[in-house]
Structure formats: C-alpha cells, structure tokens
Enzyme design. Structure first.
Site, PDB file in Angstrom:
ATOM      1  N   GLY A  51       0.775  -1.233   0.000  1.00  0.00           N
ATOM      2  CA  GLY A  51       0.000   0.000   0.000  1.00  0.00           C
ATOM      3  C   GLY A  51       0.804   1.279   0.000  1.00  0.00           C
ATOM      4  CD  GLU A 105       1.436   0.887   7.139  1.00  0.00           C
ATOM      5  OE1 GLU A 105       1.733   0.764   5.945  1.00  0.00           O
ATOM      6  OE2 GLU A 105       1.111  -0.063   7.880  1.00  0.00           O
ATOM      7  CG  ASP A 106      -0.908   1.676   3.382  1.00  0.00           C
ATOM      8  OD1 ASP A 106      -0.707   1.409   4.586  1.00  0.00           O
ATOM      9  OD2 ASP A 106      -1.364   0.840   2.574  1.00  0.00           O
ATOM     10  CG  ASP A 109      -7.959  -0.203  10.366  1.00  0.00           C
ATOM     11  OD1 ASP A 109      -8.599   0.337  11.287  1.00  0.00           O
ATOM     12  OD2 ASP A 109      -8.452  -1.088   9.653  1.00  0.00           O
ATOM     13  CE  LYS A 137      -9.778   3.114   7.632  1.00  0.00           C
ATOM     14  NZ  LYS A 137     -10.198   1.738   7.307  1.00  0.00           N
ATOM     15  CG  PHE A 158     -12.363  -0.397   3.000  1.00  0.00           C
ATOM     16  CD1 PHE A 158     -11.434  -1.179   3.677  1.00  0.00           C
ATOM     17  CD2 PHE A 158     -12.320  -0.354   1.621  1.00  0.00           C
ATOM     18  CE1 PHE A 158     -10.478  -1.903   2.989  1.00  0.00           C
ATOM     19  CE2 PHE A 158     -11.371  -1.085   0.917  1.00  0.00           C
ATOM     20  CZ  PHE A 158     -10.449  -1.860   1.604  1.00  0.00           C
ATOM     21  CB  VAL A 159     -10.093   5.011   2.300  1.00  0.00           C
ATOM     22  CG1 VAL A 159     -11.024   5.894   3.109  1.00  0.00           C
ATOM     23  CG2 VAL A 159      -8.873   4.616   3.126  1.00  0.00           C
ATOM     24  CG  ASP A 165      -5.590  -3.502  -2.236  1.00  0.00           C
ATOM     25  OD1 ASP A 165      -5.093  -3.207  -1.131  1.00  0.00           O
ATOM     26  OD2 ASP A 165      -5.922  -4.660  -2.542  1.00  0.00           O
ATOM     27  NE  ARG A 171      -2.164  -2.782  -4.470  1.00  0.00           N
ATOM     28  CZ  ARG A 171      -2.198  -3.031  -3.161  1.00  0.00           C
ATOM     29  NH1 ARG A 171      -2.073  -2.044  -2.307  1.00  0.00           N
ATOM     30  NH2 ARG A 171      -2.338  -4.265  -2.716  1.00  0.00           N
TER      31      ARG A 171
HETATM   32  P1  IMP Z   1      -3.502  -2.123  10.751  1.00  0.00           P
HETATM   33  O1  IMP Z   1      -2.439  -3.154  10.950  1.00  0.00           O
HETATM   34  O2  IMP Z   1      -4.836  -2.581  11.235  1.00  0.00           O
HETATM   35  O3  IMP Z   1      -3.126  -0.747  11.301  1.00  0.00           O
HETATM   36  O4  IMP Z   1      -3.729  -1.974   9.197  1.00  0.00           O
HETATM   37  C1  IMP Z   1      -2.755  -1.475   8.375  1.00  0.00           C
HETATM   38  C2  IMP Z   1      -2.870  -2.060   6.979  1.00  0.00           C
HETATM   39  O5  IMP Z   1      -4.187  -2.492   6.667  1.00  0.00           O
HETATM   40  C3  IMP Z   1      -2.541  -0.980   5.975  1.00  0.00           C
HETATM   41  O6  IMP Z   1      -1.178  -0.971   5.680  1.00  0.00           O
HETATM   42  C4  IMP Z   1      -3.408  -1.329   4.793  1.00  0.00           C
HETATM   43  O7  IMP Z   1      -2.716  -2.173   3.921  1.00  0.00           O
HETATM   44  C5  IMP Z   1      -4.589  -2.068   5.386  1.00  0.00           C
HETATM   45  N1  IMP Z   1      -5.765  -1.183   5.527  1.00  0.00           N
HETATM   46  C6  IMP Z   1      -6.268  -0.661   6.671  1.00  0.00           C
HETATM   47  N2  IMP Z   1      -7.353   0.106   6.437  1.00  0.00           N
HETATM   48  C7  IMP Z   1      -7.538   0.085   5.095  1.00  0.00           C
HETATM   49  C8  IMP Z   1      -8.490   0.721   4.225  1.00  0.00           C
HETATM   50  O8  IMP Z   1      -9.401   1.480   4.632  1.00  0.00           O
HETATM   51  N3  IMP Z   1      -8.342   0.469   2.900  1.00  0.00           N
HETATM   52  C9  IMP Z   1      -7.367  -0.345   2.394  1.00  0.00           C
HETATM   53  N4  IMP Z   1      -6.467  -0.960   3.175  1.00  0.00           N
HETATM   54  C10 IMP Z   1      -6.544  -0.734   4.518  1.00  0.00           C
END
Ligand code: IMP
Length: 183
Positions: A51, A105-106, A109, A137, A158-159, A165, A171
């Site tokens: 991402g 990081e993208d 979440d 988020k 969700f985005v 993606d 993407r």
């Molecule tokens: P985390 O580990 O829950 O913080 O999630 C991080 C990863 O989940 C990111 O690097 C994304 O690849 C994916 N992700 C989290 N939220 C979204 C979203 O809204 N759209 C797409 N990918 C997401």
C-alpha cells in the site's frame, strides 16, 4: 473508471474524500518536515508494501536531501477486514544498526502492523526510529503505536486510492475515496 467524484470497484461505490491536489500538497509538507529533521542524517526510508509504495515514491522526492530507501512486505488484510494474521513476506536487506530509520506506512487502522513492525525494527538498534503514515483512522487504534507524522486523520471507513486497494483494485487512483454504498 471514475469521474473525479466517485469510482465503482466490483460491487462497491467509493466517493472522493481527499483530492489528488490535496494529497500532493500534504505530501510536500510532510517531505519538508522530514527534511528539517533528517536533512543532514542520511536516513533510510522503509516503505511497507504494497500500500505505501505510491506515498513513499512521492515522499522521498519531496525530501530533497541524501537518503536511502528499502521495502518490506507484511500482510494483515483480506478484503475490507483485517485477517489478524501478520506475516513478513519480504525482509530488509540492509543493516539498520546506527541508522536513522523512517518507516513509511499508507494507513494506520488498528495499529497492528506498525506495532509489530516497530518492535522488529527496535531489536536492530537503529540510531533513531520514526514513523510517517499517510492516513490514520484514530477510532480504530487498538494497538498502542506512536506515529510521528500523519498526512490526514480520516473517519473509520474503508478507503481506496493512492496505493490503497480493495481486493487489488484502486491503487492507481490519485486521490483517496471512501466506501459509499454496497449494491
Ligand atoms: P492495521 O495493521 O490494522 O493498522 O492496518 C494497516 C494495513 O491495513 C494498511 O497498511 C493497509 O494495507 C490495510 N488497511 C487498513 N485500512 C484500510 C483501508 O481502509 N483500505 C485499504 N487498506 C486498509
């Protein structure tokens, strides 16, 4: 694909949340902030694939000082839900001891990805470690994680776009789109 305001991916409609112009302006600001802090330190940017590749590509060009770039691939997502399982798929090929490390990081979440990855990096004893995420988020921050630089705080939806993606699609969108409705 889209007009600029919305895009259909599979059965889901996504509405524009952050335009390509807003994205570009914010990335320039983040690059300048990092340059102030790390311009004389020859940092290494570590981009979390897949991402963050679009953000990382723009961010390093907004950082106008010597730096290195490396990539790591982790995975925790399937569709629109976190699978909860984190795997290192592709590792870092350079030693980080005594290096100034900037993790790119993208989106944060739950924070699980960064939480896991930062612990892994700290074990390598870098000179300093900082994190920059394009999106965050905040309501979903289940794992304690320090993020030093944030592009945008967004609602808990969700985005897609700008590297993010939905099952492989979206993407290449230059802006950020959020889930609007399911048909
Ligand atoms: P985390 O580990 O829950 O913080 O999630 C991080 C990863 O989940 C990111 O690097 C994304 O690849 C994916 N992700 C989290 N939220 C979204 C979203 O809204 N759209 C797409 N990918 C997401």
């Amino acid at each position: 694909m889209p007009n600029d305001d919305s895009v259909q991916l599979y059965d889901s409609l996504f509405a524009l949340l952050i335009s390509a112009d807003q994205v570009a302006a914010r990335v320039r600001e983040l690059g300048a902030m990092l340059e102030q802090r790390y311009g004389d330190k020859q940092p290494i940017f570590i981009s979390i694939l897949s991402g963050a590749f679009v953000f990382a590509a723009d961010l390093i060009r907004a950082f106008r000082a010597p730096c290195e770039v490396s990539f790591v691939k982790l995975s925790s997502y399937e569709g629109m839900q976190s699978s909860g399982v984190l795997q290192t798929v592709l590792g870092i090929d350079t030693t980080l001891e005594h290096r100034h490390v900037i993790v790119v990081e993208d989106i944060v979440d739950t924070g699980r990805t960064l939480h896991f990855f930062l612990a892994h990096l700290r074990a390598q004893q870098p000179a300093s470690l900082c994190t920059v995420t394009f999106l965050r988020k905040p309501t979903a921050a289940l794992f304690p994680v320090e993020v030093d630089f944030v592009g945008f705080d967004i609602p808990n939806r969700f985005v897609v776009g700008y590297g993010l993606d939905y099952n492989g699609l979206g993407r290449n969108l230059p802006g950020i789109y959020q889930l609007a409705e399911k048909r």
